[in-house]
Design an enzyme around this catalytic site. Structure first.
Site, PDB file in Angstrom:
ATOM      1  N   GLY A  71       0.796  -1.401  -0.076  1.00 32.62           N
ATOM      2  CA  GLY A  71      -0.158  -0.011   0.144  1.00 32.62           C
ATOM      3  C   GLY A  71       1.112   0.924  -0.112  1.00 32.62           C
ATOM      4  N   GLY A 118       0.414  -5.798   1.564  1.00 29.67           N
ATOM      5  CA  GLY A 118      -1.101  -6.015   0.561  1.00 29.67           C
ATOM      6  C   GLY A 118      -0.834  -6.334  -0.704  1.00 29.67           C
ATOM      7  N   GLU A 141       3.928  -5.685   7.845  1.00 28.27           N
ATOM      8  CA  GLU A 141       3.245  -4.133   8.683  1.00 28.27           C
ATOM      9  C   GLU A 141       3.656  -4.482  10.036  1.00 28.27           C
ATOM     10  OE1 GLU A 141       1.946  -5.684   4.699  1.00 28.27           O
ATOM     11  OE2 GLU A 141       2.933  -6.514   6.709  1.00 28.27           O
ATOM     12  N   ASP A 149      -2.508  -7.403   6.573  1.00 30.85           N
ATOM     13  CA  ASP A 149      -3.643  -7.348   6.403  1.00 30.85           C
ATOM     14  C   ASP A 149      -3.632  -8.099   4.665  1.00 30.85           C
ATOM     15  OD1 ASP A 149      -1.990  -6.238   5.013  1.00 30.85           O
ATOM     16  OD2 ASP A 149      -3.089  -4.373   4.782  1.00 30.85           O
TER      17      ASP A 149
END
Length: 387
Positions: A71, A118, A141, A149
């Protein structure tokens, strides 16, 4: 005749070749990071293809050194003062993840480079995920105060033993060979053969799974992890990362570090202790819950966690982690709280607590998501650790 459609910003390229659609992530300088625009375009393309009876095969690849590096952290950091500034892109990303897991058409990922965060959700869950010697996978993360996630609380929790907890908490990297052996990818193809494989898949002009598998197999090679691979350390990983809490995991890992042959643990421990305490605890609980959840349940939970973390319900660590990594780049985050024992189970309950139903991620509760762990059926990992 191939038709190429380039959006104005050229973040994603789309090519129509008879019954095949080729999607190319085209932000090489940003390691093909998944921005809000990219999420929207990918969702638009995939939905369009699924409804088009003329489309049989969808191929996703990246340009440059990365397949996808996750992301857009700066986007989240810049939107930190606006309560709902990132809500829409988070919602769209989780819908995209669900769509990929339940996709009706045959999908192939050609992942020749970084596959992290992601962005890995665009490769790992696909029916066919091809990696090379240049591929690097990681879910880092927790190191920035976030959580695992984009369906990876499901995927990692279904890895053999407690490898999932290890990868999620430490952010450890796996190379292409290790991904195949562990079941995170289906085929290993030398990067020099990737253009020829792509050409053959385009020429195949079909989404028949057996035919696609046969074409990929022609270019793929059988692999085993290198001698120093973490995949040879499963007994140690299982012993330490099966502990109930992050504190107990670290304590057990520290004890193992003193044993002969475990010199590799020292560097891993150092990184683990630098990570955000809140992020580590959220991540461990999420992975443990993922073992008993379906893909939709994991996605709904992860959506909840993402929104609550971005809204700093119990801590602003994610923004401090992003600042230290990508804004000021001092790599010296000041976590709040700074130690694990200051993160209470009551606080964790707050970020896991369900929303009102109308605020939840609106995806089917069950659906027909294929069982991702089926990739293990031909995985070399089981036999590797059965010796």
């Amino acid at each position: 005749m191939a038709q190429e459609h380039i959006n104005p910003e050229q973040f994603v390229l789309e090519e129509e070749i008879d019954h095949v659609r080729l999607i190319t992530l085209n932000r090489p300088r940003q390691l093909n990071v998944i921005s809000s625009k990219v999420v929207s375009l990918l969702a638009e393309f995939l939905e369009k293809y699924e409804k088009d009876n003329d489309v049989e095969l969808v191929i996703i690849k990246g340009i440059g050194r990365a397949f996808s590096a996750g992301g857009d952290l700066k986007m989240f950091y810049d939107g930190r003062t606006s309560d709902d500034s990132c809500l829409e892109v988070v919602y769209r990303m989780y819908w995209l993840c669900y769509h990929i897991h339940t996709y009706k058409k045959t999908q192939v990922a050609l992942a020749n480079g970084i596959v992290m965060g992601g962005g890995a959700s665009l490769a790992v869950p696909l029916k066919f995920s091809v990696v090379t010697e240049k591929t690097v996978f990681a879910m880092p993360e927790a190191s920035i105060g976030f959580h695992t996630d984009c369906s990876f609380s499901y995927i990692l929790s279904h890895l053999p033993g407690h490898l999932g907890e290890y990868l999620a908490l430490t952010g450890a990297k796996l190379n292409g060979k290790e991904m195949v052996v562990a079941g995170l990818a289906t085929h290993f193809v030398p990067s020099e053969k990737l253009p020829a494989l792509e050409k053959c898949l385009l020429s195949l002009n079909s989404g028949d799974e057996d035919a696609v598998r046969s074409v990929i197999k022609e270019f793929s090679v059988d692999v085993q992890p290198d001698e120093e691979s973490i995949l040879h350390k499963q007994s140690t990983i299982n012993k330490c990362f099966s502990e109930e809490s992050v504190e107990e995991i670290i304590k057990s890992f520290e004890a193992e570090a003193s044993n002969e042959g475990n010199e590799w643990i020292t560097a891993v421990l150092k990184g683990l202790k630098r990570s955000g305490p809140t992020g580590l605890k959220i991540t461990l609980r999420s992975i443990r819950e993922g073992r008993k959840q379906t893909v939709p349940e994991c996605l709904r939970k992860e959506f909840r966690l993402t929104i609550n973390i971005l809204r700093t319900v119990i801590s602003g660590d994610v923004y401090e982690g992003i600042r230290a990594l990508t804004i000021d780049k001092d790599k010296a985050p000041k976590w709040d709280p700074p130690v694990l024992d200051k993160v209470s189970s009551e606080e964790l309950d707050l970020v896991f607590q369900p929303f009102k139903e109308e605020l939840e991620l609106q995806i089917p509760a069950e659906g027909d998501a294929y069982r991702w762990e089926g990739k293990f059926e031909n995985s070399a990992y089981q036999s590797l650790n059965a010796k």
